[in-house]
Design an enzyme around this catalytic site. Structure first.
Site, mmCIF file in Angstrom:
data_model
loop_
_atom_site.group_PDB
_atom_site.id
_atom_site.type_symbol
_atom_site.label_atom_id
_atom_site.label_comp_id
_atom_site.label_asym_id
_atom_site.label_seq_id
_atom_site.Cartn_x
_atom_site.Cartn_y
_atom_site.Cartn_z
ATOM 1 N N LYS A 189 1.216 -0.940 -0.069
ATOM 2 C CA LYS A 189 0.439 0.222 -0.068
ATOM 3 C C LYS A 189 0.571 1.219 0.150
ATOM 4 O O LYS A 189 1.370 1.904 0.967
ATOM 5 C CB LYS A 189 -0.855 -0.353 1.334
ATOM 6 N N SER A 383 -8.567 -0.520 -5.067
ATOM 7 C CA SER A 383 -9.238 -0.217 -3.493
ATOM 8 C C SER A 383 -10.424 0.152 -3.631
ATOM 9 O O SER A 383 -11.244 -0.739 -3.261
ATOM 10 C CB SER A 383 -8.381 1.177 -3.587
#
Length: 587
Positions: A189, A383
């Site tokens: 991430k 996401s």
């Protein structure tokens, strides 16, 4: 004198307001009275697919253009282009397609949709010619569907492979005295890396390399099949920097000829069997769309097609965002409408607010219990964009769609050093509890507060993985092994079972119809097109749109995108984010 000035300025202001209102009302009345006839396409039309234009998910319409007749400000939506080319395949007035192949401003998913639409049109045996002075790789990818590809004798083809460059801000923040306080879940991430590092981390470099290689492989395989050149040769041309001129492109069979604009038009005139003095009936897609009934409407079963395009935010959002309140309402409307037999949810989003994503996920879950729900992914469904997609009955993606990125982060700046040492500002106050001012940018977080925020991010991440496990009918341990914020192409996501199959939006619509048990259907599209009055009175959007165009014209598209990234930093600090790492511009 004071009284005179007061009266004068009040009267002047009233006159301005009256004039503006009169203009708006006059335009409204004119548009209601003067309804232009449908344009006549004429005979031997050649449709124009301009890759320099951005084909958004939904049609962009300039309300003034409908009155003035200037259609240059209008642009059909991506799915409109697909349907228009499909309609033109059977239209005897359309004889061919001309692709303006300079710089392709569309993403990889959209380019795949366009290329497939060109291939479908070509089945009619009508000619397709692509021409550009200099042709970039995304334009070339679409152009490989044409019968002939030409470039300018002094132009050429970009054939150097793909690259992506990320902007890192840590050095700037250090100089300003701003400490980014970062909390994240998922080793890939990397959305916060620009604030923490001065270069890419190894996990980020690994996933970006995989992604670029996947996209590059799609280009090579597509070109190999279309141009009858093996992929090893094509790759060699790239890594050795062979294609440096138009002649290089011709000698290596990447183009069919080197021609000036007039020579290409002469060829089209010959194909149309016109006289040399005749004018080619080039027809823009928005003009063609205004002239032909390419959409089914009102007959048969109804399928709702909901376009979710942009960053995911709380509230209603604007026209370029996926506001949770707005889209929950749209999905609920389709769910409760007994006439709607199925829902197709078109997602083109890099993500955003995790809370807003969960609200939309909930409504998709409820809708799925009532009727079939099929997701079609565009350029991005990553996401938060994947969050709102994962629980559909069936999920389609383009091979070049960017998806995955299952992870969460939160960002809070500590600006104490900037305020105290750079600006000479200090702060003091009172509070009723030790955490009452938690989140203030004028002081660093305490260790306890940091634990609170990290725990919140970890909790949201666990919920995200749980949603994916439920939607994809797998277990959370497996999801965790492929999550960690890792970004994938649509092609790779299928192997990982994050996506069901590759396919276009049309494929997703046909799947929804099959699941609903109908062959006779029409599409009701949401958000609904605004009325002329809504468009003309939306002054904020008009001013913002024209201001944006003026800035882009002055500083260039790439520089403007960089400014937008800096502006987006503020949004990242407002709430935990399920968002794609970086803004990826691939060249």
């Amino acid at each position: 004198m004071k009284s005179f000035l007061k009266t004068f300025f009040a009267s002047f202001l009233a006159l301005i307001i009256f004039s503006v209102l009169a203009l708006v009302i006059g335009i409204w009345i004119l548009s209601a009275v003067v309804q232009p006839d449908k344009p006549a396409i004429g005979q031997k039309a050649v449709l124009v697919l301009d890759l320099n234009k951005i084909y958004n998910e939904q049609e962009k319409e300039n309300p003034i253009a409908s009155i003035t007749g200037d259609e240059s400000g209008n642009s059909p939506g991506l799915y409109d282009v697909v349907r228009l080319l499909h309609y033109a395949k059977q239209d005897s007035t359309v004889k061919g397609l001309y692709i303006k192949a300079g710089s392709n401003m569309n993403g990889f998913g959209a380019s795949e949709e366009l290329r497939n639409a060109v291939l479908d049109f070509k089945q009619s045996r009508k000619f397709v010619i692509a021409y550009g002075e200099t042709i970039d790789q995304k334009s070339y990818y679409v152009s490989t569907a044409a019968n002939k590809i030409y470039c300018h004798p002094q132009g050429g083809i970009d054939w150097d492979g793909f690259s992506v460059t990320y902007l890192f801000m840590k050095g700037l923040l250090d100089k300003l005295g701003i400490e980014p306080q970062v909390f994240y879940a998922g080793k890939y991430k990397s959305a916060t890396e620009p604030f923490r590092f001065t270069k890419m981390s190894e996990p980020s470099r690994l996933q970006t390399t995989d992604m670029l290689n996947d996209l590059y492989s799609i280009l090579l395989k597509t070109t190999a099949a279309a141009r009858n050149i093996d992929t090893a040769t094509l790759h060699s041309l790239s890594v050795n920097g062979v294609i440096r001129s138009a002649n290089d492109a011709l000698n290596n069979k990447l183009v069919d000829g080197l021609k000036y604009d007039d020579e290409v038009k002469d060829e089209i005139i010959n194909l149309l069997k016109l006289k040399n003095t005749d004018k080619i009936n080039f027809t823009e897609l928005n003009e063609y769309g205004a002239a032909v009934p390419y959409k089914k409407s009102g007959n048969g079963d109804k399928i709702a097609l909901i376009y979710a395009n942009g960053d995911i935010v709380g509230g209603k959002g604007d026209d370029e965002q996926i506001g949770s309140d707005k889209f929950v309402e749209l999905i609920r409307k389709a769910r409760l409408d007994n006439d709607v037999q199925a829902i197709v949810f078109r997602v083109n989003s890099p993500g955003g607010s995790s809370l807003a994503s969960d609200a939309i996920w909930r409504e998709i879950t409820l809708a799925k219990k009532a009727k079939p729900v099929v997701v079609s992914m565009g350029d991005y469904a990553a996401s938060g964009g994947y969050y709102i997609s994962c629980n559909a009955d069936s999920v389609f993606a383009n091979a070049g769609t960017i998806t995955g990125s299952i992870g969460v982060f939160s960002l809070l700046p500590n600006m104490q050093k900037l305020f105290n040492e750079k600006l000479g500002l200090t702060f003091d106050g009172v509070k009723t509890g030790p955490y009452a001012d938690m989140g203030s940018v004028n002081r660093p977080l305490t260790e306890t507060e940091k634990r609170f925020l990290q725990a919140s991010v970890d909790s949201i991440y666990y919920t995200f993985k749980s949603r994916v496990a439920e939607g994809r009918k797998t277990n959370i341990d497996y999801v965790d092994s492929i999550a960690q914020g890792h970004v994938y192409t649509g092609e790779r996501a299928i192997m990982l079972k994050l996506v069901d199959r590759t396919g276009t939006l049309q494929d997703a619509v046909e799947c929804a119809a099959r699941m609903a048990g109908t062959k006779n259907y029409w599409l009701k599209e949401y958000p609904e097109k605004k009325t002329f009055w809504q468009e003309i009175t939306n002054a904020d959007n008009f001013v913002e749109s024209n201001s944006e165009k003026a800035i882009v014209k002055k500083i260039g598209a790439e520089q403007y995108q960089m400014l937008q990234r800096v502006k987006n930093v503020k949004e990242l600090m407002q709430a935990p984010q399920a968002r794609l790492p970086f803004d990826m511009n691939i060249y």
